[in-house]
Design a protein around this motif. Structure first.
Motif, mmCIF file in Angstrom:
data_model
loop_
_atom_site.group_PDB
_atom_site.id
_atom_site.type_symbol
_atom_site.label_atom_id
_atom_site.label_comp_id
_atom_site.label_asym_id
_atom_site.label_seq_id
_atom_site.Cartn_x
_atom_site.Cartn_y
_atom_site.Cartn_z
ATOM 1 N N GLU A 15 0.823 -1.203 0.000
ATOM 2 C CA GLU A 15 0.000 0.000 0.000
ATOM 3 C C GLU A 15 0.862 1.260 0.000
ATOM 4 O O GLU A 15 0.544 2.238 -0.679
ATOM 5 C CB GLU A 15 -0.931 0.005 1.209
ATOM 6 C CG GLU A 15 -2.073 -0.973 1.096
ATOM 7 C CD GLU A 15 -2.969 -0.972 2.320
ATOM 8 O OE1 GLU A 15 -2.922 -0.004 3.108
ATOM 9 O OE2 GLU A 15 -3.730 -1.942 2.483
ATOM 10 N N LEU A 16 1.939 1.227 0.754
ATOM 11 C CA LEU A 16 2.847 2.376 0.783
ATOM 12 C C LEU A 16 3.500 2.595 -0.579
ATOM 13 O O LEU A 16 3.657 3.742 -1.015
ATOM 14 C CB LEU A 16 3.920 2.185 1.852
ATOM 15 C CG LEU A 16 3.474 2.374 3.295
ATOM 16 C CD1 LEU A 16 4.574 1.962 4.260
ATOM 17 C CD2 LEU A 16 3.091 3.826 3.535
ATOM 18 N N LYS A 17 3.863 1.513 -1.239
ATOM 19 C CA LYS A 17 4.461 1.642 -2.570
ATOM 20 C C LYS A 17 3.478 2.260 -3.554
ATOM 21 O O LYS A 17 3.839 3.122 -4.346
ATOM 22 C CB LYS A 17 4.928 0.272 -3.072
ATOM 23 C CG LYS A 17 6.214 -0.202 -2.430
ATOM 24 C CD LYS A 17 6.552 -1.619 -2.787
ATOM 25 C CE LYS A 17 6.898 -1.810 -4.223
ATOM 26 N NZ LYS A 17 7.332 -3.196 -4.539
ATOM 27 N N LYS A 18 2.221 1.830 -3.484
ATOM 28 C CA LYS A 18 1.205 2.389 -4.372
ATOM 29 C C LYS A 18 0.981 3.868 -4.070
ATOM 30 O O LYS A 18 0.832 4.677 -4.974
ATOM 31 C CB LYS A 18 -0.110 1.626 -4.226
ATOM 32 C CG LYS A 18 -0.098 0.264 -4.841
ATOM 33 C CD LYS A 18 -1.424 -0.435 -4.619
ATOM 34 C CE LYS A 18 -1.392 -1.859 -5.130
ATOM 35 N NZ LYS A 18 -2.656 -2.569 -4.836
ATOM 36 N N ALA A 19 0.951 4.194 -2.787
ATOM 37 C CA ALA A 19 0.693 5.581 -2.392
ATOM 38 C C ALA A 19 1.824 6.497 -2.831
ATOM 39 O O ALA A 19 1.583 7.631 -3.261
ATOM 40 C CB ALA A 19 0.516 5.670 -0.884
ATOM 41 N N THR A 20 3.040 6.023 -2.760
ATOM 42 C CA THR A 20 4.160 6.887 -3.151
ATOM 43 C C THR A 20 4.293 6.976 -4.665
ATOM 44 O O THR A 20 4.729 7.991 -5.178
ATOM 45 C CB THR A 20 5.486 6.384 -2.548
ATOM 46 O OG1 THR A 20 5.709 5.028 -2.934
ATOM 47 C CG2 THR A 20 5.469 6.490 -1.045
ATOM 48 N N SER A 21 3.912 5.948 -5.389
ATOM 49 C CA SER A 21 4.057 6.001 -6.849
ATOM 50 C C SER A 21 2.948 6.822 -7.495
ATOM 51 O O SER A 21 3.145 7.389 -8.555
ATOM 52 C CB SER A 21 4.074 4.589 -7.433
ATOM 53 O OG SER A 21 2.829 3.957 -7.228
ATOM 54 N N THR A 22 1.776 6.917 -6.880
ATOM 55 C CA THR A 22 0.680 7.685 -7.463
ATOM 56 C C THR A 22 0.508 9.042 -6.800
ATOM 57 O O THR A 22 -0.386 9.796 -7.162
ATOM 58 C CB THR A 22 -0.655 6.918 -7.327
ATOM 59 O OG1 THR A 22 -0.920 6.683 -5.941
ATOM 60 C CG2 THR A 22 -0.611 5.607 -8.075
ATOM 61 N N GLY A 23 1.327 9.352 -5.846
ATOM 62 C CA GLY A 23 1.228 10.611 -5.121
ATOM 63 C C GLY A 23 1.647 11.785 -5.980
ATOM 64 O O GLY A 23 1.963 11.652 -7.170
ATOM 65 N N SER B 10 3.729 14.735 -7.716
ATOM 66 C CA SER B 10 5.094 14.691 -8.226
ATOM 67 C C SER B 10 6.020 15.467 -7.293
ATOM 68 O O SER B 10 5.583 16.221 -6.431
ATOM 69 C CB SER B 10 5.155 15.283 -9.629
ATOM 70 O OG SER B 10 4.738 16.633 -9.581
ATOM 71 N N LYS B 11 7.275 15.270 -7.509
ATOM 72 C CA LYS B 11 8.266 15.928 -6.659
ATOM 73 C C LYS B 11 8.147 17.443 -6.774
ATOM 74 O O LYS B 11 7.819 17.977 -7.829
ATOM 75 C CB LYS B 11 9.673 15.492 -7.057
ATOM 76 C CG LYS B 11 9.930 14.036 -6.784
ATOM 77 C CD LYS B 11 11.349 13.682 -7.166
ATOM 78 C CE LYS B 11 11.631 12.222 -6.902
ATOM 79 N NZ LYS B 11 12.968 11.844 -7.289
#
Length: 89
Positions: free
Chosen positions: A58-66, A68-69
């Protein structure tokens, strides 16, 4: 039966110490009991590991779709005029 990862770690340490103490005189029944204790401990801690894996996914999904930098502003460099040095002869 262990329920936390810390308890599992402690159980593995105890089994390891016992193996070092009695390892030279171990028969198949003793080795089987060590293996059995280890497997029972793994069964106890596996639900926690499954939940941790789900949290990680879930954390990986949240960081990849969050979002942009953040864009960082570049500072403009001010060029200083350098004076040409003339050599004195």
């Amino acid at each position: 039966m262990v329920k936390t990862i810390k308890e599992f770690k402690d159980e593995v340490k105890m089994i390891r110490r016992e193996m070092y103490r009695k390892g030279g005189h171990a028969d198949t029944k003793l080795v089987a009991s060590w293996l059995d204790r280890l497997l029972i401990s793994l069964e106890g801690v596996s639900p926690k590991l499954d939940l941790m894996m789900l949290d990680i996914e879930e954390l990986k999904k949240a960081t990849s779709t969050g979002p942009s930098k953040k864009k960082t502003k570049k500072k403009k460099r001010i060029k200083k005029k350098t004076k040409k040095k003339t050599r004195k002869r």
